[in-house]
Motif scaffolding. Structure first.
Motif, PDB file in Angstrom:
ATOM      1  N   LYS A 163      -0.433   9.926  -2.653  1.00 23.30           N
ATOM      2  CA  LYS A 163       0.128  10.996  -4.269  1.00 23.30           C
ATOM      3  C   LYS A 163       0.898  10.522  -4.713  1.00 23.30           C
ATOM      4  O   LYS A 163       1.233  10.689  -6.193  1.00 23.30           O
ATOM      5  N   SER A 164       2.209   9.232  -4.504  1.00 22.47           N
ATOM      6  CA  SER A 164       2.951   8.521  -4.519  1.00 22.47           C
ATOM      7  C   SER A 164       2.119   7.211  -5.843  1.00 22.47           C
ATOM      8  O   SER A 164       2.691   7.293  -6.156  1.00 22.47           O
ATOM      9  N   LYS A 193       2.738   8.349  -9.426  1.00 18.91           N
ATOM     10  CA  LYS A 193       3.232   6.778 -10.506  1.00 18.91           C
ATOM     11  C   LYS A 193       2.384   6.102 -11.634  1.00 18.91           C
ATOM     12  O   LYS A 193       3.168   6.504 -12.919  1.00 18.91           O
ATOM     13  N   TYR A 194       0.943   6.120 -11.513  1.00 12.93           N
ATOM     14  CA  TYR A 194       0.237   6.019 -12.838  1.00 12.93           C
ATOM     15  C   TYR A 194       0.326   6.919 -12.748  1.00 12.93           C
ATOM     16  O   TYR A 194       0.301   6.055 -14.522  1.00 12.93           O
ATOM     17  N   ALA A 195       0.504   8.179 -13.598  1.00 12.01           N
ATOM     18  CA  ALA A 195       0.063   9.606 -14.710  1.00 12.01           C
ATOM     19  C   ALA A 195       1.310   9.185 -15.194  1.00 12.01           C
ATOM     20  O   ALA A 195       1.467   9.015 -16.112  1.00 12.01           O
ATOM     21  N   ALA A 196       2.625   8.784 -14.332  1.00 13.68           N
ATOM     22  CA  ALA A 196       3.798   8.667 -14.955  1.00 13.68           C
ATOM     23  C   ALA A 196       3.574   7.711 -16.290  1.00 13.68           C
ATOM     24  O   ALA A 196       4.243   7.852 -17.429  1.00 13.68           O
ATOM     25  N   SER A 232      -8.464  -2.076   1.524  1.00 15.84           N
ATOM     26  CA  SER A 232      -8.727  -0.984   1.088  1.00 15.84           C
ATOM     27  C   SER A 232      -7.793  -0.762  -0.097  1.00 15.84           C
ATOM     28  O   SER A 232      -8.361   0.032  -1.573  1.00 15.84           O
ATOM     29  N   TRP A 233      -6.067  -0.956   0.139  1.00 12.74           N
ATOM     30  CA  TRP A 233      -5.576  -1.324  -1.219  1.00 12.74           C
ATOM     31  C   TRP A 233      -6.394  -1.085  -2.354  1.00 12.74           C
ATOM     32  O   TRP A 233      -5.450  -0.670  -3.294  1.00 12.74           O
ATOM     33  N   GLU A 234      -6.149  -2.523  -2.539  1.00 13.66           N
ATOM     34  CA  GLU A 234      -6.361  -3.312  -3.608  1.00 13.66           C
ATOM     35  C   GLU A 234      -7.916  -2.991  -4.709  1.00 13.66           C
ATOM     36  O   GLU A 234      -7.258  -2.318  -5.166  1.00 13.66           O
ATOM     37  N   LEU A 235      -8.515  -2.192  -3.405  1.00 12.91           N
ATOM     38  CA  LEU A 235      -9.909  -1.353  -4.493  1.00 12.91           C
ATOM     39  C   LEU A 235      -9.067   0.131  -5.099  1.00 12.91           C
ATOM     40  O   LEU A 235      -9.280   0.101  -5.999  1.00 12.91           O
ATOM     41  N   PHE A 236      -7.814   0.784  -3.985  1.00 12.37           N
ATOM     42  CA  PHE A 236      -7.949   1.835  -4.363  1.00 12.37           C
ATOM     43  C   PHE A 236      -7.090   1.561  -5.828  1.00 12.37           C
ATOM     44  O   PHE A 236      -7.536   2.863  -6.882  1.00 12.37           O
ATOM     45  N   ASP A 237      -6.245   0.462  -5.978  1.00 15.44           N
ATOM     46  CA  ASP A 237      -5.821   0.003  -7.382  1.00 15.44           C
ATOM     47  C   ASP A 237      -5.679  -0.189  -7.803  1.00 15.44           C
ATOM     48  O   ASP A 237      -5.894   0.723  -9.837  1.00 15.44           O
TER      49      ASP A 237
END
Lengths: 434, 434
Positions: free
Chosen positions: A21-22, A26-29, A381-386
């Motif tokens: 969510k966070s 941040k990305y959306a902002a 996993s988190w690198e792919l998420f970003d």
């Protein structure tokens, strides 16, 4: 001076979805106007079937008239619902089942968490890795998990890796557990267990005196013939397994809340340590089912224990909701629910085919609404998420959030709209990740 | 070999209502055609208010449309409901309350049973005698009660007699308990606690570091001015008390299922034994609220612990039901619920006046829907049960079923129809018992 249950202090923060969510916020902002496609959520999005809605409205109307008003529901569910469940979900599929083996509740999450109440804190528990976090967390709360290590594991829990090499169905562990959690079709990997897999597990449990806690919340998503939808399709399972079922994913009840747990009367524990005290009979007899120091020598009925737990700590499920669940079994209800499941599974099929065509390694999506994707090029996993968020505007769930063996994997779900699903797959393929 | 929670084997059978059922069935079989009047049940009988029914129907309709469908509810309840609760049940009555102190659930029975999850098994628990059986049973299940004796008592529980001599509000116990269950207005005695009583308890708890678990499920039945409806009307209570509330008796939701528990953010435990680990913040932050080894040194927030428990073991309450509960606070809803409560309290008043006129000693019935009656001539509770059944055709509940100090008493409830209530009182008066 009162004291808290200090096991709670050992729990790591469940930061997975908060962290998602966070990062998304941040990305959306930073990218106003960017269309984000949400394929991370394991929640129904299709509306309830009309027959189900009608049943709810009718029941609500009954509650408004003195002649048809209903007070406390039976502790274990109305007979009208327990009978439908036994008939449709079991007997019509060739599995003998009695209504008094079935306990209606508000959710499989509640039941799979609360089931620990009737089990000793000394049991050694085995869970899959990766896995739905509730199994580990609730055992940790009960003091059954030991301590949480820097490796992201509890030191008294037996972890069973689920990886491509074993088709995401674990090997029999060498350190023998007392209680084994299995979930098939699986969340998060989307894997299904075959009949042979389950036979192996039931045999192992019967031989070792272990208890299987079988979560089949996704049984409605099985499309391949021969894939078991219930542990009780396996001979002997009633002597070693409890099964959790839910209307959440089957009928879109995530916000309506109804589920059930099957505790067969055949399931008996010797009560370890030779505590021969017996609990006679099934829970069908309501509050009279337990008796301290009873004399039936065979062992303790888990059906009676769970019955006692539920009668003491629950006051039944809303009448309106039970009528809604009953309508799931009507001809119109089944059609409507089936249509929603097929809608999601068409999404799953689009995701799986699209990912494979683009060159990804991906699993699941055939008998479950989840697609489990290998992150390319050794990405975490988190690198792919970003990367997916940035390049494709697609939100999924990092596999590492489900356990250490989820690292390097990623979960996409089939619960989005058709349009968003198609768009997401196209964007992932075009994201230049391979 | 798996093992069960052997504490369950210590539980005595809950034979009270089973025994009543069996005696009534036997009597009815021997007296066909005899009209029996049921004043034993503590269950709503008046229909839901029209505004509540309409809200349920509307919400059911929303669930049938893709645009308005709702999946998983927030873990602690929708804001629309938590805000209404904080505003109407607390702030408008002069008690400061934030929505994030409030946890919506399916029932006060669930919550008052499950609250033990966050407490150490070592705490010494105090309960009233007579009392609602769930408090003792759930503590016995958790290993907090010790062994059950032939005297009908658990040897680790502190029993606090509630008798006419103390107006059914117990003295402060000399053996200091860690956790104290209080229920006012009381089931089964119908007694209310005054402000002075509650001030005494809050002071005691704050001084000793004890936790009060306050069940105010019957607060809507208070008719006398000045009788507290919430423990939080007492200064300092937020530092020592959790409060259970329910729509069951307030709005006839026994079969609809909605309740809430208040765990103020001010309520902090030093975590005994100097475990200084802290749980920062309230549960409002969802899954991020707990953190193992956190560094806020003040103590452990019970709001965060309960939030973690609920987020892990519950998936929220049905949307349709939460909309129904919200409607209880609308102008029409309040009118409707008020009318039902007044109907029951008119029954209570008829019973109390009728019994007193006939010469019985009777209590309650003024701020609670229960009337507590002294069996005349040294009759036991069960002897009076049999006599009333035989001579008056009236079914009540033997006081001894609620604990040893209930022996010689008898409970009648106000939840029957007006006609049956009036008839029952006339028949009791004419039964020649005095």
């Amino acid at each position: 001076m009162f004291r808290i249950n200090e096991n709670y202090l050992k729990l790591p923060g469940s930061y997975l979805f908060a962290e998602i969510k966070s990062r998304v916020a941040k990305y959306a902002a930073g990218h106003p106007g960017r269309e984000l496609l949400r394929l991370g959520i394991g929640d129904a999005t299709r509306p309830l079937a009309p027959a189900v809605v009608d049943a709810m409205k009718l029941a609500a109307g009954e509650m408004g008239e003195a002649a048809t008003f209903r007070g406390y529901a039976p502790d274990y569910g109305y007979d009208f619902l327990r009978e439908k469940i036994a008939e449709h979900d079991y007997r019509r599929r060739g599995v003998a089942m009695q209504p008094d083996d079935i306990f209606v509740s508000d959710g499989a999450k509640s039941d799979s968490g609360n089931i620990g109440d009737i089990l000793s804190a000394d049991n050694v528990v085995a869970i899959c890795d990766p896995v739905y976090p509730v199994y580990a967390d609730t055992n940790a709360m009960a003091g059954r998990a030991g301590d949480y290590g820097a490796d992201g594991r509890w030191d008294r829990i037996v972890y069973m890796p689920c990886v491509p090499e074993n088709n995401f169905v674990p090997e029999l562990p060498d350190r023998a557990p007392d209680v084994i959690y299995l979930c098939y079709p699986n969340n998060p990997t989307g894997a299904a267990a075959g009949r042979g897999d389950l036979e192996r597990w039931v045999g192992y449990a019967l031989e070792r005196g272990a208890l299987i806690l079988y979560d089949s919340a996704y049984e409605a998503y099985v499309t391949e013939p021969g894939v078991p939808r219930s542990i009780y399709e396996i001979e002997g399972a009633k002597g070693c397994a409890i099964e959790f079922r839910s209307f959440s994913k089957t009928a879109g009840f995530t916000g309506t809340r109804c589920a059930y747990t099957v505790v067969p009367k055949e399931l008996v524990c010797g009560a370890g340590g030779g505590v021969g005290a017996a609990v006679a009979g099934g829970a069908g007899g309501a509050s009279g089912a337990m008796g301290a120091g009873g004399s039936v020598a065979a062992g303790v009925s888990l059906n009676a224990l769970w019955g006692r737990r539920q009668a003491t700590k629950l006051n039944g499920v809303s009448y309106v909701v039970q009528r809604a669940a009953e309508a799931v079994y009507s001809e119109e209800g089944r059609k409507g629910c089936r249509a929603a499941v097929e809608y999601y599974m068409e999404n799953a099929s689009i995701i799986l085919a699209g990912l494979k065509k683009a060159g990804f390694s991906a699993w699941g999506g055939v008998n479950a609404p989840y697609i489990w994707l290998k992150a390319p090029d050794g990405l975490s996993s988190w690198e792919l998420f970003d990367l997916l968020l940035d390049r494709a505007g697609v939100i999924g769930t990092p596999g590492s959030g489900f356990g250490p063996h989820g690292e390097g994997f990623f979960r996409l779900t089939a619960f989005s709209s058709r349009e968003d699903t198609q768009k997401a797959v196209e964007r992932i393929a075009a994201a230049g990740l391979l």
